[in-house]
Design a protein around this motif. Structure first.
Motif, PDB file in Angstrom:
ATOM      1  N   MET A   1       0.846  -1.184   0.000  1.00 60.83           N
ATOM      2  CA  MET A   1       0.000   0.000   0.000  1.00 60.83           C
ATOM      3  C   MET A   1       0.883   1.235   0.000  1.00 60.83           C
ATOM      4  O   MET A   1       1.802   1.355   0.795  1.00 60.83           O
ATOM      5  CB  MET A   1      -0.902   0.017   1.238  1.00 60.83           C
ATOM      6  N   THR A   2       0.673   2.127  -0.908  1.00 60.86           N
ATOM      7  CA  THR A   2       1.377   3.402  -0.952  1.00 60.86           C
ATOM      8  C   THR A   2       0.372   4.517  -0.786  1.00 60.86           C
ATOM      9  O   THR A   2      -0.778   4.415  -1.207  1.00 60.86           O
ATOM     10  CB  THR A   2       2.113   3.576  -2.293  1.00 60.86           C
ATOM     11  N   GLY A   3       0.796   5.598  -0.128  1.00 61.96           N
ATOM     12  CA  GLY A   3      -0.124   6.702   0.097  1.00 61.96           C
ATOM     13  C   GLY A   3      -1.160   6.359   1.143  1.00 61.96           C
ATOM     14  O   GLY A   3      -1.034   5.425   1.921  1.00 61.96           O
ATOM     15  N   ARG A   4      -2.236   7.123   1.164  1.00 62.28           N
ATOM     16  CA  ARG A   4      -3.278   6.916   2.162  1.00 62.28           C
ATOM     17  C   ARG A   4      -4.195   5.771   1.735  1.00 62.28           C
ATOM     18  O   ARG A   4      -4.480   5.593   0.554  1.00 62.28           O
ATOM     19  CB  ARG A   4      -4.060   8.204   2.364  1.00 62.28           C
ATOM     20  N   PRO A   5      -4.693   4.982   2.710  1.00 56.94           N
ATOM     21  CA  PRO A   5      -5.459   3.785   2.372  1.00 56.94           C
ATOM     22  C   PRO A   5      -6.821   4.100   1.773  1.00 56.94           C
ATOM     23  O   PRO A   5      -7.444   5.126   2.069  1.00 56.94           O
ATOM     24  CB  PRO A   5      -5.614   3.066   3.718  1.00 56.94           C
ATOM     25  N   THR A   6      -7.275   3.182   0.941  1.00 55.69           N
ATOM     26  CA  THR A   6      -8.619   3.258   0.365  1.00 55.69           C
ATOM     27  C   THR A   6      -9.599   2.563   1.293  1.00 55.69           C
ATOM     28  O   THR A   6      -9.376   1.430   1.720  1.00 55.69           O
ATOM     29  CB  THR A   6      -8.650   2.597  -1.020  1.00 55.69           C
ATOM     30  N   LEU A   7     -10.690   3.246   1.594  1.00 58.21           N
ATOM     31  CA  LEU A   7     -11.702   2.751   2.525  1.00 58.21           C
ATOM     32  C   LEU A   7     -13.006   2.511   1.786  1.00 58.21           C
ATOM     33  O   LEU A   7     -13.432   3.340   0.981  1.00 58.21           O
ATOM     34  CB  LEU A   7     -11.927   3.767   3.645  1.00 58.21           C
ATOM     35  N   ALA A   8     -13.656   1.397   2.067  1.00 57.31           N
ATOM     36  CA  ALA A   8     -14.997   1.129   1.563  1.00 57.31           C
ATOM     37  C   ALA A   8     -15.974   1.099   2.734  1.00 57.31           C
ATOM     38  O   ALA A   8     -15.668   0.532   3.786  1.00 57.31           O
ATOM     39  CB  ALA A   8     -15.041  -0.194   0.813  1.00 57.31           C
ATOM     40  N   VAL A   9     -17.137   1.705   2.556  1.00 55.95           N
ATOM     41  CA  VAL A   9     -18.214   1.639   3.543  1.00 55.95           C
ATOM     42  C   VAL A   9     -19.334   0.826   2.916  1.00 55.95           C
ATOM     43  O   VAL A   9     -19.986   1.267   1.962  1.00 55.95           O
ATOM     44  CB  VAL A   9     -18.714   3.041   3.930  1.00 55.95           C
ATOM     45  N   VAL A  10     -19.544  -0.360   3.443  1.00 56.97           N
ATOM     46  CA  VAL A  10     -20.542  -1.281   2.905  1.00 56.97           C
ATOM     47  C   VAL A  10     -21.803  -1.174   3.762  1.00 56.97           C
ATOM     48  O   VAL A  10     -21.763  -1.397   4.973  1.00 56.97           O
ATOM     49  CB  VAL A  10     -20.018  -2.727   2.900  1.00 56.97           C
ATOM     50  N   GLY A  11     -22.913  -0.822   3.134  1.00 59.23           N
ATOM     51  CA  GLY A  11     -24.125  -0.496   3.873  1.00 59.23           C
ATOM     52  C   GLY A  11     -24.192   0.998   4.143  1.00 59.23           C
ATOM     53  O   GLY A  11     -24.744   1.440   5.152  1.00 59.23           O
ATOM     54  N   ALA A  12     -23.643   1.773   3.202  1.00 65.86           N
ATOM     55  CA  ALA A  12     -23.504   3.216   3.401  1.00 65.86           C
ATOM     56  C   ALA A  12     -24.827   3.942   3.497  1.00 65.86           C
ATOM     57  O   ALA A  12     -24.896   5.052   4.046  1.00 65.86           O
ATOM     58  CB  ALA A  12     -22.672   3.815   2.265  1.00 65.86           C
TER      59      ALA A  12
ATOM     60  N   ARG B   1     -14.983   4.646  -0.863  1.00 62.69           N
ATOM     61  CA  ARG B   1     -16.018   4.075  -1.729  1.00 62.69           C
ATOM     62  C   ARG B   1     -17.265   3.764  -0.908  1.00 62.69           C
ATOM     63  O   ARG B   1     -17.171   3.254   0.219  1.00 62.69           O
ATOM     64  CB  ARG B   1     -15.519   2.782  -2.386  1.00 62.69           C
ATOM     65  N   LEU B   2     -18.399   4.024  -1.478  1.00 64.80           N
ATOM     66  CA  LEU B   2     -19.674   3.747  -0.831  1.00 64.80           C
ATOM     67  C   LEU B   2     -20.346   2.590  -1.558  1.00 64.80           C
ATOM     68  O   LEU B   2     -20.549   2.640  -2.774  1.00 64.80           O
ATOM     69  CB  LEU B   2     -20.562   4.988  -0.849  1.00 64.80           C
ATOM     70  N   ILE B   3     -20.685   1.546  -0.813  1.00 64.32           N
ATOM     71  CA  ILE B   3     -21.220   0.317  -1.384  1.00 64.32           C
ATOM     72  C   ILE B   3     -22.520  -0.021  -0.669  1.00 64.32           C
ATOM     73  O   ILE B   3     -22.629   0.105   0.557  1.00 64.32           O
ATOM     74  CB  ILE B   3     -20.212  -0.837  -1.241  1.00 64.32           C
ATOM     75  N   ALA B   4     -23.503  -0.460  -1.435  1.00 63.56           N
ATOM     76  CA  ALA B   4     -24.790  -0.856  -0.855  1.00 63.56           C
ATOM     77  C   ALA B   4     -25.442  -1.875  -1.788  1.00 63.56           C
ATOM     78  O   ALA B   4     -24.831  -2.346  -2.748  1.00 63.56           O
ATOM     79  CB  ALA B   4     -25.683   0.363  -0.639  1.00 63.56           C
ATOM     80  N   SER B   5     -26.682  -2.209  -1.497  1.00 69.07           N
ATOM     81  CA  SER B   5     -27.404  -3.174  -2.331  1.00 69.07           C
ATOM     82  C   SER B   5     -27.652  -2.589  -3.716  1.00 69.07           C
ATOM     83  O   SER B   5     -27.570  -1.373  -3.925  1.00 69.07           O
ATOM     84  CB  SER B   5     -28.739  -3.533  -1.679  1.00 69.07           C
ATOM     85  N   ALA B   6     -27.979  -3.457  -4.652  1.00 69.32           N
ATOM     86  CA  ALA B   6     -28.176  -3.021  -6.032  1.00 69.32           C
ATOM     87  C   ALA B   6     -29.273  -1.961  -6.141  1.00 69.32           C
ATOM     88  O   ALA B   6     -29.196  -1.057  -6.982  1.00 69.32           O
ATOM     89  CB  ALA B   6     -28.514  -4.222  -6.913  1.00 69.32           C
TER      90      ALA B   6
ATOM     91  N   LEU C   1     -24.195  10.274  -2.129  1.00 62.85           N
ATOM     92  CA  LEU C   1     -24.135  10.674  -0.736  1.00 62.85           C
ATOM     93  C   LEU C   1     -22.907  11.550  -0.533  1.00 62.85           C
ATOM     94  O   LEU C   1     -21.913  11.423  -1.252  1.00 62.85           O
ATOM     95  CB  LEU C   1     -24.055   9.450   0.179  1.00 62.85           C
ATOM     96  N   THR C   2     -22.962  12.410   0.452  1.00 62.51           N
ATOM     97  CA  THR C   2     -21.867  13.327   0.708  1.00 62.51           C
ATOM     98  C   THR C   2     -20.980  12.805   1.828  1.00 62.51           C
ATOM     99  O   THR C   2     -21.466  12.444   2.913  1.00 62.51           O
ATOM    100  CB  THR C   2     -22.397  14.723   1.085  1.00 62.51           C
ATOM    101  N   VAL C   3     -19.684  12.749   1.574  1.00 59.87           N
ATOM    102  CA  VAL C   3     -18.697  12.409   2.588  1.00 59.87           C
ATOM    103  C   VAL C   3     -17.480  13.296   2.367  1.00 59.87           C
ATOM    104  O   VAL C   3     -17.036  13.481   1.242  1.00 59.87           O
ATOM    105  CB  VAL C   3     -18.337  10.907   2.544  1.00 59.87           C
ATOM    106  N   ARG C   4     -16.985  13.875   3.447  1.00 55.50           N
ATOM    107  CA  ARG C   4     -15.868  14.837   3.397  1.00 55.50           C
ATOM    108  C   ARG C   4     -16.171  16.003   2.454  1.00 55.50           C
ATOM    109  O   ARG C   4     -15.287  16.530   1.790  1.00 55.50           O
ATOM    110  CB  ARG C   4     -14.567  14.144   2.992  1.00 55.50           C
ATOM    111  N   GLY C   5     -17.439  16.371   2.361  1.00 53.14           N
ATOM    112  CA  GLY C   5     -17.839  17.506   1.546  1.00 53.14           C
ATOM    113  C   GLY C   5     -17.912  17.240   0.060  1.00 53.14           C
ATOM    114  O   GLY C   5     -18.115  18.160  -0.737  1.00 53.14           O
TER     115      GLY C   5
ATOM    116  N   VAL D   1     -22.960   5.819  -4.964  1.00 46.88           N
ATOM    117  CA  VAL D   1     -23.021   4.495  -4.350  1.00 46.88           C
ATOM    118  C   VAL D   1     -22.932   3.431  -5.436  1.00 46.88           C
ATOM    119  O   VAL D   1     -23.619   3.511  -6.456  1.00 46.88           O
ATOM    120  CB  VAL D   1     -24.332   4.331  -3.556  1.00 46.88           C
ATOM    121  N   THR D   2     -22.075   2.431  -5.193  1.00 48.96           N
ATOM    122  CA  THR D   2     -21.949   1.324  -6.128  1.00 48.96           C
ATOM    123  C   THR D   2     -22.556   0.065  -5.526  1.00 48.96           C
ATOM    124  O   THR D   2     -22.706  -0.055  -4.308  1.00 48.96           O
ATOM    125  CB  THR D   2     -20.481   1.065  -6.493  1.00 48.96           C
ATOM    126  N   ALA D   3     -22.904  -0.880  -6.384  1.00 48.15           N
ATOM    127  CA  ALA D   3     -23.530  -2.120  -5.942  1.00 48.15           C
ATOM    128  C   ALA D   3     -22.502  -3.040  -5.296  1.00 48.15           C
ATOM    129  O   ALA D   3     -21.307  -3.001  -5.607  1.00 48.15           O
ATOM    130  CB  ALA D   3     -24.203  -2.819  -7.120  1.00 48.15           C
TER     131      ALA D   3
END
Length: 360
Positions: free
Chosen positions: A1-12, A35-40, A47-51, A56-58
Protein backbone atom coordinates in the motif's frame (compact mmCIF):
# COMPACT_ATOMS: atom_id res chain seq x y z
CA UNK A 1 0.00 0.00 0.00
CA UNK A 2 1.38 3.40 -0.95
CA UNK A 3 -0.12 6.70 0.10
CA UNK A 4 -3.28 6.92 2.16
CA UNK A 5 -5.46 3.78 2.37
CA UNK A 6 -8.62 3.26 0.37
CA UNK A 7 -11.70 2.75 2.52
CA UNK A 8 -15.00 1.13 1.56
CA UNK A 9 -18.21 1.64 3.54
CA UNK A 10 -20.54 -1.28 2.90
CA UNK A 11 -24.12 -0.50 3.87
CA UNK A 12 -23.50 3.22 3.40
CA UNK A 13 -27.19 4.07 2.97
CA UNK A 14 -28.35 2.51 6.25
CA UNK A 15 -28.88 4.25 9.61
CA UNK A 16 -25.44 3.34 10.96
CA UNK A 17 -23.82 3.82 7.55
CA UNK A 18 -25.13 7.38 7.52
CA UNK A 19 -23.51 8.02 10.89
CA UNK A 20 -20.27 6.48 9.62
CA UNK A 21 -20.17 8.95 6.75
CA UNK A 22 -20.77 11.84 9.13
CA UNK A 23 -17.97 10.64 11.42
CA UNK A 24 -15.58 10.22 8.50
CA UNK A 25 -16.31 13.83 7.57
CA UNK A 26 -15.80 15.10 11.14
CA UNK A 27 -12.70 13.19 12.25
CA UNK A 28 -9.08 13.52 11.11
CA UNK A 29 -8.87 12.71 7.40
CA UNK A 30 -6.54 9.71 7.15
CA UNK A 31 -8.16 8.20 4.07
CA UNK A 32 -7.49 8.34 0.38
CA UNK A 33 -10.45 7.23 -1.70
CA UNK A 34 -13.68 6.42 0.14
CA UNK A 35 -16.02 4.08 -1.73
CA UNK A 36 -19.67 3.75 -0.83
CA UNK A 37 -21.22 0.32 -1.38
CA UNK A 38 -24.79 -0.86 -0.85
CA UNK A 39 -27.40 -3.17 -2.33
CA UNK A 40 -28.18 -3.02 -6.03
CA UNK A 41 -31.38 -1.05 -5.38
CA UNK A 42 -29.33 1.77 -3.82
CA UNK A 43 -26.67 1.84 -6.54
CA UNK A 44 -26.47 5.19 -8.30
CA UNK A 45 -27.51 7.26 -5.30
CA UNK A 46 -25.14 10.05 -4.33
CA UNK A 47 -24.13 10.67 -0.74
CA UNK A 48 -21.87 13.33 0.71
CA UNK A 49 -18.70 12.41 2.59
CA UNK A 50 -15.87 14.84 3.40
CA UNK A 51 -17.84 17.51 1.55
CA UNK A 52 -17.81 15.59 -1.74
CA UNK A 53 -20.69 13.76 -3.44
CA UNK A 54 -19.84 10.10 -3.97
CA UNK A 55 -21.92 7.71 -6.04
CA UNK A 56 -23.02 4.50 -4.35
CA UNK A 57 -21.95 1.32 -6.13
CA UNK A 58 -23.53 -2.12 -5.94
CA UNK A 59 -22.13 -4.84 -3.70
CA UNK A 60 -20.06 -7.04 -6.02
CA UNK A 61 -16.70 -8.78 -5.81
CA UNK A 62 -15.10 -6.19 -8.08
CA UNK A 63 -16.19 -3.37 -5.76
CA UNK A 64 -13.39 -4.40 -3.37
CA UNK A 65 -10.54 -4.26 -5.87
CA UNK A 66 -7.88 -1.94 -4.46
CA UNK A 67 -9.67 -1.50 -1.12
CA UNK A 68 -7.43 -1.58 1.97
CA UNK A 69 -10.11 -1.42 4.67
CA UNK A 70 -13.84 -2.11 4.50
CA UNK A 71 -16.40 -1.06 7.11
CA UNK A 72 -19.42 -3.39 7.02
CA UNK A 73 -22.79 -2.37 8.41
CA UNK A 74 -25.15 -4.91 6.88
CA UNK A 75 -27.32 -7.76 8.21
CA UNK A 76 -25.39 -10.68 9.66
CA UNK A 77 -26.23 -13.03 6.81
CA UNK A 78 -24.93 -10.50 4.27
CA UNK A 79 -21.76 -9.93 6.27
CA UNK A 80 -21.20 -13.67 6.61
CA UNK A 81 -21.34 -14.04 2.83
CA UNK A 82 -19.45 -10.92 1.76
CA UNK A 83 -16.86 -10.12 4.43
CA UNK A 84 -14.74 -13.15 3.42
CA UNK A 85 -15.01 -12.00 -0.21
CA UNK A 86 -13.66 -8.56 0.68
CA UNK A 87 -10.88 -10.12 2.77
CA UNK A 88 -9.94 -12.43 -0.10
CA UNK A 89 -9.58 -9.34 -2.30
CA UNK A 90 -7.03 -7.93 0.16
CA UNK A 91 -9.14 -5.70 2.40
CA UNK A 92 -9.21 -5.85 6.17
CA UNK A 93 -12.89 -5.97 7.15
CA UNK A 94 -14.33 -4.28 10.23
CA UNK A 95 -17.78 -5.80 10.72
CA UNK A 96 -20.58 -4.32 12.82
CA UNK A 97 -22.97 -7.28 12.58
CA UNK A 98 -23.16 -10.30 14.83
CA UNK A 99 -21.81 -12.65 12.16
CA UNK A 100 -18.27 -12.95 13.57
CA UNK A 101 -18.46 -11.79 17.20
CA UNK A 102 -18.20 -15.32 18.57
CA UNK A 103 -15.64 -16.51 15.99
CA UNK A 104 -12.35 -17.43 17.70
CA UNK A 105 -10.49 -16.49 14.52
CA UNK A 106 -11.90 -12.95 14.52
CA UNK A 107 -10.81 -10.45 17.18
CA UNK A 108 -13.60 -8.60 18.98
CA UNK A 109 -12.23 -5.12 19.57
CA UNK A 110 -12.93 -1.96 21.55
CA UNK A 111 -9.98 0.40 20.93
CA UNK A 112 -10.04 1.92 24.44
CA UNK A 113 -10.00 -1.53 26.07
CA UNK A 114 -8.23 -4.19 23.97
CA UNK A 115 -6.48 -2.64 20.94
CA UNK A 116 -3.78 -5.32 21.23
CA UNK A 117 -6.31 -7.85 19.91
CA UNK A 118 -5.90 -6.30 16.44
CA UNK A 119 -2.43 -7.83 16.09
CA UNK A 120 -3.89 -11.25 15.24
CA UNK A 121 -6.62 -11.35 12.60
CA UNK A 122 -6.11 -14.62 10.70
CA UNK A 123 -9.29 -14.27 8.66
CA UNK A 124 -8.65 -10.64 7.74
CA UNK A 125 -11.80 -9.68 9.67
CA UNK A 126 -12.29 -7.68 12.88
CA UNK A 127 -15.63 -7.66 14.74
CA UNK A 128 -17.18 -4.75 16.62
CA UNK A 129 -19.35 -5.65 19.65
CA UNK A 130 -23.09 -5.29 20.11
CA UNK A 131 -24.33 -1.79 20.93
CA UNK A 132 -25.45 -2.85 24.41
CA UNK A 133 -21.99 -4.18 25.23
CA UNK A 134 -20.40 -0.99 23.93
CA UNK A 135 -22.62 1.15 26.16
CA UNK A 136 -20.80 0.05 29.30
CA UNK A 137 -17.60 -1.78 28.31
CA UNK A 138 -15.26 1.24 28.14
CA UNK A 139 -16.19 2.31 31.68
CA UNK A 140 -16.12 -1.25 33.01
CA UNK A 141 -12.80 -1.89 31.27
CA UNK A 142 -11.20 1.16 32.89
CA UNK A 143 -12.30 0.01 36.36
CA UNK A 144 -11.23 -3.57 35.64
CA UNK A 145 -7.71 -2.41 34.77
CA UNK A 146 -7.36 -0.97 38.28
CA UNK A 147 -9.40 -3.26 40.51
CA UNK A 148 -9.78 -6.58 38.67
CA UNK A 149 -13.39 -7.41 37.75
CA UNK A 150 -14.86 -10.42 39.54
CA UNK A 151 -18.58 -10.33 38.70
CA UNK A 152 -20.98 -8.23 36.63
CA UNK A 153 -24.75 -7.79 36.83
CA UNK A 154 -26.33 -5.39 34.34
CA UNK A 155 -29.72 -4.33 33.03
CA UNK A 156 -30.06 -2.55 29.70
CA UNK A 157 -32.62 0.09 28.74
CA UNK A 158 -32.43 -0.02 24.97
CA UNK A 159 -33.47 2.57 22.41
CA UNK A 160 -35.76 1.78 19.49
CA UNK A 161 -33.01 2.55 16.96
CA UNK A 162 -31.24 -0.57 18.19
CA UNK A 163 -33.79 -2.41 16.07
CA UNK A 164 -32.98 -0.23 13.05
CA UNK A 165 -35.26 2.14 11.20
CA UNK A 166 -38.16 -0.27 11.66
CA UNK A 167 -37.83 0.17 15.42
CA UNK A 168 -37.79 3.96 15.22
CA UNK A 169 -40.74 3.99 12.82
CA UNK A 170 -42.73 1.71 15.11
CA UNK A 171 -42.05 3.89 18.16
CA UNK A 172 -43.00 7.11 16.36
CA UNK A 173 -46.18 5.51 14.99
CA UNK A 174 -47.15 4.37 18.47
CA UNK A 175 -46.40 7.76 20.02
CA UNK A 176 -48.74 9.37 17.47
CA UNK A 177 -51.45 6.85 18.36
CA UNK A 178 -51.27 7.51 22.10
CA UNK A 179 -50.70 11.28 22.07
CA UNK A 180 -53.55 13.20 23.71
CA UNK A 181 -55.32 10.04 24.91
CA UNK A 182 -55.93 8.45 28.29
CA UNK A 183 -54.31 5.21 27.18
CA UNK A 184 -52.21 3.35 29.69
CA UNK A 185 -54.79 3.48 32.46
CA UNK A 186 -56.58 0.14 31.85
CA UNK A 187 -55.22 -3.37 31.31
CA UNK A 188 -54.78 -4.05 27.61
CA UNK A 189 -55.95 -0.64 26.38
CA UNK A 190 -52.54 0.24 24.96
CA UNK A 191 -52.20 -3.11 23.19
CA UNK A 192 -55.63 -2.78 21.62
CA UNK A 193 -54.93 0.75 20.38
CA UNK A 194 -51.56 -0.15 18.87
CA UNK A 195 -52.83 -3.37 17.30
CA UNK A 196 -50.34 -4.79 14.82
CA UNK A 197 -48.16 -1.65 14.79
CA UNK A 198 -45.64 -3.13 17.22
CA UNK A 199 -43.00 -3.33 14.48
CA UNK A 200 -39.99 -5.45 15.49
CA UNK A 201 -41.05 -5.46 19.16
CA UNK A 202 -43.24 -8.11 20.84
CA UNK A 203 -45.31 -5.49 22.69
CA UNK A 204 -46.02 -1.75 22.40
CA UNK A 205 -43.08 0.39 23.53
CA UNK A 206 -44.84 3.77 23.73
CA UNK A 207 -45.93 4.39 27.36
CA UNK A 208 -44.37 1.03 28.16
CA UNK A 209 -41.18 -0.95 28.78
CA UNK A 210 -40.67 -4.42 27.34
CA UNK A 211 -38.35 -6.81 29.22
CA UNK A 212 -37.11 -8.56 26.11
CA UNK A 213 -34.80 -7.88 23.16
CA UNK A 214 -33.43 -10.38 20.66
CA UNK A 215 -34.39 -13.93 19.66
CA UNK A 216 -35.14 -16.49 22.39
CA UNK A 217 -32.61 -19.10 23.51
CA UNK A 218 -32.69 -21.90 26.07
CA UNK A 219 -33.82 -21.46 29.68
CA UNK A 220 -35.54 -18.09 29.20
CA UNK A 221 -32.53 -16.04 28.09
CA UNK A 222 -32.60 -13.83 25.01
CA UNK A 223 -29.83 -14.07 22.44
CA UNK A 224 -28.83 -10.47 23.11
CA UNK A 225 -28.47 -11.10 26.84
CA UNK A 226 -26.13 -14.01 26.15
CA UNK A 227 -24.26 -11.95 23.54
CA UNK A 228 -23.52 -9.18 26.05
CA UNK A 229 -22.27 -11.83 28.49
CA UNK A 230 -19.96 -13.56 26.02
CA UNK A 231 -18.71 -10.36 24.37
CA UNK A 232 -17.80 -8.85 27.75
CA UNK A 233 -15.80 -11.95 28.60
CA UNK A 234 -13.96 -11.90 25.27
CA UNK A 235 -13.10 -8.20 25.32
CA UNK A 236 -11.82 -8.25 28.90
CA UNK A 237 -10.03 -11.59 28.48
CA UNK A 238 -12.02 -13.14 31.36
CA UNK A 239 -13.57 -16.33 29.90
CA UNK A 240 -15.05 -17.47 33.23
CA UNK A 241 -16.36 -14.09 34.42
CA UNK A 242 -19.85 -14.40 35.98
CA UNK A 243 -22.12 -12.06 34.01
CA UNK A 244 -25.90 -11.71 34.37
CA UNK A 245 -27.79 -9.55 31.88
CA UNK A 246 -31.42 -8.44 31.56
CA UNK A 247 -32.28 -6.55 28.35
CA UNK A 248 -35.22 -4.13 28.37
CA UNK A 249 -36.73 -2.13 25.49
CA UNK A 250 -37.73 1.44 26.41
CA UNK A 251 -39.51 4.26 24.49
CA UNK A 252 -36.34 6.17 23.56
CA UNK A 253 -35.38 6.84 19.94
CA UNK A 254 -31.59 6.75 20.25
CA UNK A 255 -29.15 6.08 23.14
CA UNK A 256 -28.98 2.97 25.28
CA UNK A 257 -28.71 3.14 29.07
CA UNK A 258 -27.59 0.52 31.59
CA UNK A 259 -27.47 -0.05 35.30
CA UNK A 260 -24.25 -1.79 36.32
CA UNK A 261 -23.33 -3.73 39.45
CA UNK A 262 -19.61 -4.52 39.20
CA UNK A 263 -17.81 -6.57 41.85
CA UNK A 264 -14.02 -6.45 41.98
CA UNK A 265 -11.12 -8.46 43.37
CA UNK A 266 -10.40 -5.93 46.11
CA UNK A 267 -12.03 -3.12 48.01
CA UNK A 268 -12.92 -0.11 45.88
CA UNK A 269 -12.22 3.45 46.97
CA UNK A 270 -15.05 5.64 45.68
CA UNK A 271 -12.76 8.64 45.14
CA UNK A 272 -10.34 6.42 43.24
CA UNK A 273 -13.11 5.04 41.06
CA UNK A 274 -14.27 8.58 40.30
CA UNK A 275 -10.78 9.59 39.24
CA UNK A 276 -10.44 6.53 36.98
CA UNK A 277 -13.71 7.24 35.22
CA UNK A 278 -13.12 10.98 35.00
CA UNK A 279 -9.81 10.43 33.19
CA UNK A 280 -10.62 7.32 31.14
CA UNK A 281 -10.58 7.85 27.35
CA UNK A 282 -14.10 7.66 25.92
CA UNK A 283 -15.82 8.21 29.28
CA UNK A 284 -17.44 11.31 30.79
CA UNK A 285 -18.31 11.33 34.48
CA UNK A 286 -21.51 13.33 35.10
CA UNK A 287 -22.39 12.63 38.69
CA UNK A 288 -23.95 15.13 41.08
CA UNK A 289 -27.48 13.86 41.77
CA UNK A 290 -28.12 16.51 44.44
CA UNK A 291 -27.74 19.13 41.71
CA UNK A 292 -29.75 17.08 39.22
CA UNK A 293 -26.64 16.06 37.27
CA UNK A 294 -26.65 12.54 35.86
CA UNK A 295 -26.72 11.25 32.29
CA UNK A 296 -29.98 10.64 30.44
CA UNK A 297 -30.54 9.58 26.81
CA UNK A 298 -31.99 13.00 25.96
CA UNK A 299 -28.73 14.68 27.01
CA UNK A 300 -26.30 12.09 25.60
CA UNK A 301 -27.77 11.46 22.14
CA UNK A 302 -25.47 12.30 19.21
CA UNK A 303 -22.34 12.39 21.39
CA UNK A 304 -19.42 9.97 21.35
CA UNK A 305 -18.51 9.07 24.97
CA UNK A 306 -20.04 6.75 27.51
CA UNK A 307 -21.58 9.01 30.15
CA UNK A 308 -21.45 7.65 33.71
CA UNK A 309 -23.43 8.84 36.72
CA UNK A 310 -25.04 7.63 39.97
CA UNK A 311 -21.65 6.19 40.95
CA UNK A 312 -21.71 4.71 44.44
CA UNK A 313 -20.15 1.90 46.42
CA UNK A 314 -22.46 -1.00 47.14
CA UNK A 315 -23.97 -0.80 50.63
CA UNK A 316 -23.28 -4.44 51.46
CA UNK A 317 -20.02 -5.05 49.61
CA UNK A 318 -17.00 -2.71 49.77
CA UNK A 319 -15.58 -4.40 46.66
CA UNK A 320 -18.58 -3.52 44.47
CA UNK A 321 -19.70 -0.43 42.59
CA UNK A 322 -23.12 0.59 41.28
CA UNK A 323 -23.52 3.07 38.44
CA UNK A 324 -25.70 4.20 35.53
CA UNK A 325 -24.28 4.69 32.05
CA UNK A 326 -25.65 6.07 28.77
CA UNK A 327 -24.20 5.85 25.27
CA UNK A 328 -25.46 6.72 21.80
CA UNK A 329 -26.05 3.30 20.22
CA UNK A 330 -25.58 4.62 16.67
CA UNK A 331 -22.28 6.37 17.43
CA UNK A 332 -20.00 4.57 19.93
CA UNK A 333 -22.46 1.68 19.96
CA UNK A 334 -21.96 1.08 16.24
CA UNK A 335 -20.41 3.52 13.77
CA UNK A 336 -17.77 5.17 15.95
CA UNK A 337 -16.27 1.95 17.29
CA UNK A 338 -15.89 0.64 13.73
CA UNK A 339 -14.29 3.90 12.55
CA UNK A 340 -11.91 3.90 15.53
CA UNK A 341 -10.83 0.33 14.71
CA UNK A 342 -10.27 1.28 11.07
CA UNK A 343 -8.18 4.28 12.11
CA UNK A 344 -5.97 2.05 14.27
CA UNK A 345 -5.55 -0.38 11.40
CA UNK A 346 -4.64 2.46 9.05
CA UNK A 347 -1.90 3.74 11.32
CA UNK A 348 1.17 2.55 13.22
CA UNK A 349 -0.82 1.62 16.35
CA UNK A 350 -1.91 -1.61 14.69
CA UNK A 351 1.62 -2.62 13.75
CA UNK A 352 1.84 -2.66 10.01
CA UNK A 353 -0.29 -1.00 7.31
CA UNK A 354 -3.69 -2.60 6.81
CA UNK A 355 -3.18 -3.25 3.13
CA UNK A 356 -0.01 -5.23 3.86
CA UNK A 357 -1.43 -7.14 6.80
CA UNK A 358 -4.72 -8.60 5.74
CA UNK A 359 -4.01 -11.79 7.68
CA UNK A 360 -2.28 -10.20 10.66
Amino acid sequence: MTGRPTLAVVGATGAVGTVMLRLLSQRADVWGEIRLIASARSAGRKLTVRGVEVEVTALTEDAFDGVDLALFDVPAQVAAAWAPVAAARGAVVVDNSGAFRADAGVPLVVPEVNPHALRSRPRGIVASPDSATLTMIVAVGALHAEYGLRELVVSTYQAASGAGRAGVDALRTQLALVAGTELGTRPGDLRRAVGDATGPFPEPVALNVVPWTGPPTADGWSAQELAVREETRRILGLPALPVAVTCVQVPVVTTHSMTVHARFQREVALDGAREILATAPGVVLCDDPAAGEFPTPADVVDTDPAWVGRLRRALDDPAALEFFVCGDNLRKGAALNCVQIAELLAGPAAGEPAGAAGRG
